[in-house]
Design an enzyme around this catalytic site. Structure first.
Site, PDB file in Angstrom:
ATOM      1  N   SER A   1      51.269  31.993  28.076  1.00  0.00           N
ATOM      2  CA  SER A   1      50.986  33.411  28.311  1.00  0.00           C
ATOM      3  C   SER A   1      52.215  34.127  28.828  1.00  0.00           C
ATOM      4  O   SER A   1      53.047  33.532  29.527  1.00  0.00           O
ATOM      5  CB  SER A   1      49.874  33.505  29.355  1.00  0.00           C
ATOM      6  OG  SER A   1      49.765  34.817  29.860  1.00  0.00           O
TER       7      SER A   1
ATOM      8  N   TYR B   1      46.225  30.991  38.149  1.00  0.00           N
ATOM      9  CA  TYR B   1      46.065  30.913  36.691  1.00  0.00           C
ATOM     10  C   TYR B   1      47.448  30.878  36.021  1.00  0.00           C
ATOM     11  O   TYR B   1      47.730  30.029  35.173  1.00  0.00           O
ATOM     12  CB  TYR B   1      45.247  32.108  36.181  1.00  0.00           C
ATOM     13  CG  TYR B   1      45.488  32.404  34.727  1.00  0.00           C
ATOM     14  CD1 TYR B   1      44.929  31.602  33.735  1.00  0.00           C
ATOM     15  CD2 TYR B   1      46.314  33.465  34.330  1.00  0.00           C
ATOM     16  CE1 TYR B   1      45.187  31.855  32.395  1.00  0.00           C
ATOM     17  CE2 TYR B   1      46.571  33.726  33.001  1.00  0.00           C
ATOM     18  CZ  TYR B   1      46.007  32.920  32.036  1.00  0.00           C
ATOM     19  OH  TYR B   1      46.282  33.163  30.718  1.00  0.00           O
TER      20      TYR B   1
ATOM     21  N   LYS C   1      49.698  27.850  33.686  1.00  0.00           N
ATOM     22  CA  LYS C   1      50.412  28.007  32.412  1.00  0.00           C
ATOM     23  C   LYS C   1      51.865  27.550  32.555  1.00  0.00           C
ATOM     24  O   LYS C   1      52.396  26.850  31.696  1.00  0.00           O
ATOM     25  CB  LYS C   1      50.365  29.470  31.944  1.00  0.00           C
ATOM     26  CG  LYS C   1      48.988  29.958  31.538  1.00  0.00           C
ATOM     27  CD  LYS C   1      48.487  29.258  30.289  1.00  0.00           C
ATOM     28  CE  LYS C   1      47.140  29.778  29.822  1.00  0.00           C
ATOM     29  NZ  LYS C   1      46.528  28.896  28.797  1.00  0.00           N
TER      30      LYS C   1
HETATM   31  C1  UD1 Z   1      45.737  40.216  32.479  1.00  0.00           C
HETATM   32  C2  UD1 Z   1      46.141  39.201  33.509  1.00  0.00           C
HETATM   33  C3  UD1 Z   1      47.095  38.219  32.860  1.00  0.00           C
HETATM   34  C4  UD1 Z   1      46.430  37.552  31.678  1.00  0.00           C
HETATM   35  C5  UD1 Z   1      45.950  38.612  30.692  1.00  0.00           C
HETATM   36  C6  UD1 Z   1      45.110  37.961  29.625  1.00  0.00           C
HETATM   37  C7  UD1 Z   1      45.951  40.320  35.675  1.00  0.00           C
HETATM   38  C8  UD1 Z   1      46.698  40.879  36.843  1.00  0.00           C
HETATM   39  N1  UD1 Z   1      46.721  39.868  34.660  1.00  0.00           N
HETATM   40  O1  UD1 Z   1      46.917  40.876  32.043  1.00  0.00           O
HETATM   41  O2  UD1 Z   1      47.513  37.234  33.787  1.00  0.00           O
HETATM   42  O3  UD1 Z   1      47.338  36.689  31.038  1.00  0.00           O
HETATM   43  O4  UD1 Z   1      45.129  39.576  31.363  1.00  0.00           O
HETATM   44  O5  UD1 Z   1      44.802  38.883  28.635  1.00  0.00           O
HETATM   45  O6  UD1 Z   1      44.735  40.291  35.661  1.00  0.00           O
HETATM   46  N2  UD1 Z   1      43.424  48.312  33.166  1.00  0.00           N
HETATM   47  C9  UD1 Z   1      42.739  49.442  33.569  1.00  0.00           C
HETATM   48  N3  UD1 Z   1      41.390  49.379  33.748  1.00  0.00           N
HETATM   49  C10 UD1 Z   1      40.667  48.230  33.535  1.00  0.00           C
HETATM   50  C11 UD1 Z   1      41.378  47.061  33.118  1.00  0.00           C
HETATM   51  C12 UD1 Z   1      42.743  47.132  32.951  1.00  0.00           C
HETATM   52  O7  UD1 Z   1      43.351  50.503  33.756  1.00  0.00           O
HETATM   53  O8  UD1 Z   1      39.438  48.234  33.708  1.00  0.00           O
HETATM   54  C13 UD1 Z   1      44.884  48.384  32.933  1.00  0.00           C
HETATM   55  C14 UD1 Z   1      45.732  47.440  33.779  1.00  0.00           C
HETATM   56  O9  UD1 Z   1      46.104  48.033  34.990  1.00  0.00           O
HETATM   57  C15 UD1 Z   1      46.922  47.189  32.839  1.00  0.00           C
HETATM   58  C16 UD1 Z   1      46.305  47.267  31.443  1.00  0.00           C
HETATM   59  O10 UD1 Z   1      45.097  47.995  31.599  1.00  0.00           O
HETATM   60  O11 UD1 Z   1      47.871  48.213  32.972  1.00  0.00           O
HETATM   61  C17 UD1 Z   1      46.000  45.923  30.832  1.00  0.00           C
HETATM   62  O12 UD1 Z   1      45.188  45.159  31.715  1.00  0.00           O
HETATM   63  P1  UD1 Z   1      44.535  43.774  31.263  1.00  0.00           P
HETATM   64  O13 UD1 Z   1      43.841  43.941  29.963  1.00  0.00           O
HETATM   65  O14 UD1 Z   1      43.736  43.242  32.409  1.00  0.00           O
HETATM   66  O15 UD1 Z   1      45.789  42.833  30.965  1.00  0.00           O
HETATM   67  P2  UD1 Z   1      47.022  42.434  31.921  1.00  0.00           P
HETATM   68  O16 UD1 Z   1      46.929  43.029  33.244  1.00  0.00           O
HETATM   69  O17 UD1 Z   1      48.261  42.684  31.137  1.00  0.00           O
END
Ligand code: UD1
Length: 337
Positions: free
Chosen positions: A124, A148, A152
């Protein structure tokens, strides 16, 4: 080739199984079904018109894993099985380390005993932590922020040591950026248990009326619109990345790592608008505070995968939203419903 997929009933596993089967490979799946459904594999069979050999086995069960290798003539393994919820890993670190590392070690020992040393690991972009520079290249500094992510990173290091000790191993670790979307058939897709942690599954449930509104985690990042930027890649592209890796194992001795991403950054607001285009309706959201541990920007330099594996992401975020919406609206209760 006959390919064993651990965790093959999950989101990435089922999409990978479809691409492998359609390319003419045989597929054997082991999955504990703790976070997936056997129905997903029946759907894979429906899409491809081919059979999937399935064993309900936990990768940490050495005896059962031995049995699978005795029963099937396996040429290569794609290891996808593991726990993957960041928040849960912070609360239950020992459970994460025990499960994810035990699964890898048991798998490698079983493979070694069976004389199968061709392996593709699901890694990842989380191993890059908060990147100093984007786009991120494979030899960027590695760091992690949660158990997590550590599992990895440790997995990659274990495989480094294994390949150094025994050069007959051929290993590729694939560092995924953010997989989204679903198979265009609408028959398989992501089926998160409980409240989704990730952005796109959450948006899809807002669109389906299962959640009231999206919380946008911060609009004060140093990005064009202030919201977090990620490299979202269509899960079918990701699945094809596994196919390319399997096809290139023979000419990659040792342990190599590749980014699988598009090379394009997309913000939370851009992602939300793409989903609105797919559904044809406005989706409610509120800007809330930042999520602890989140980074501002993360996207891949996918040049190495293109050069060595001949792989490139072909599909867009709009394609992924269209396909995710087809899956979500056709299967509102996921595989169980
Ligand atoms: C997350 C994990 C990462 C994992 C990946 C798997 C965390 C901190 N990181 O990454 O370790 O490998 O998922 O796919 O959890 N967001 C919102 N609202 C929401 C959800 C997300 O605004 O309800 C935003 C987040 O702040 C971020 C973006 O959307 O900027 C993507 O979030 P997400 O899909 O959770 O992925 P990652 O944070 O990149």
């Amino acid at each position: 080739m006959n390919v064993l997929l651990t965790g093959g009933a999950g989101y990435i596993g089922t999409h990978t199984a479809v691409e492998l089967l359609q390319a003419g490979h045989g597929v054997v799946v082991v999955d504990s079904l703790v976070n997936s459904h056997e129905e997903a594999l029946r759907r894979v069979e429906r899409i491809t018109g081919r059979e999937v050999a399935f064993h309900r086995v936990d990768c940490t069960d050495a005896e059962a894993m031995r049995g699978v290798f005795e029963r099937h003539d396996i040429d290569a393994v794609i290891h996808l099985a593991g726990f993957k919820a960041v928040g849960e890993s912070v609360e239950q670190p020992l459970r994460y380390y025990r499960n994810n590392l035990d699964a890898l070690l048991t798998l490698c020992e079983t493979m070694d005993a069976a004389g199968v040393r061709d392996l593709v690991l699901s890694s990842s972009a989380t191993v890059y932590g908060d990147p100093r520079r984007v786009p991120i290249v494979e030899d960027a500094e590695l760091s992690t922020t949660n158990p997590y992510g550590n599992t990895k990173l440790f997995a990659e290091r274990i495989l480094d040591d294994l390949a150094t000790a025994d050069p007959s191993w051929r290993i590729i670790s694939l560092r995924y950026f953010n997989p989204i979307g679903a198979h265009p058939s609408g028959l398989i897709g992501e089926d998160p248990q409980g409240v989704p942690n990730n952005l796109f599954p959450y948006i899809a449930q807002v669109a389906a009326g299962r959640r009231e509104r999206l919380s946008v985690y911060g609009d004060d990042y140093d990005t064009p619109d202030g919201t977090g930027v990620r490299d979202y890649l269509h899960v079918v592209d990701l699945a094809n990345g596994h196919l390319a890796a399997v096809d290139h194992l023979a000419d990659t001795p040792g342990h190599r790592v590749y980014n699988l991403g598009t090379g394009q950054g997309t913000s939370v607001m851009e992602g939300l608008h793409a989903f609105e285009r797919a559904t044809g309706s406005a989706l409610p959201y509120t800007v809330t505070g930042r999520r602890p541990g989140d980074i501002a920007v993360c996207y891949a330099d996918p040049t190495a995968a293109s050069r060595d594996l001949g792989w490139k992401a072909e599909l867009t975020v709009d394609d992924a939203c269209r396909d995710a919406w087809r899956w979500q609206s056709g299967n509102p209760g996921g595989f169980a419903g």
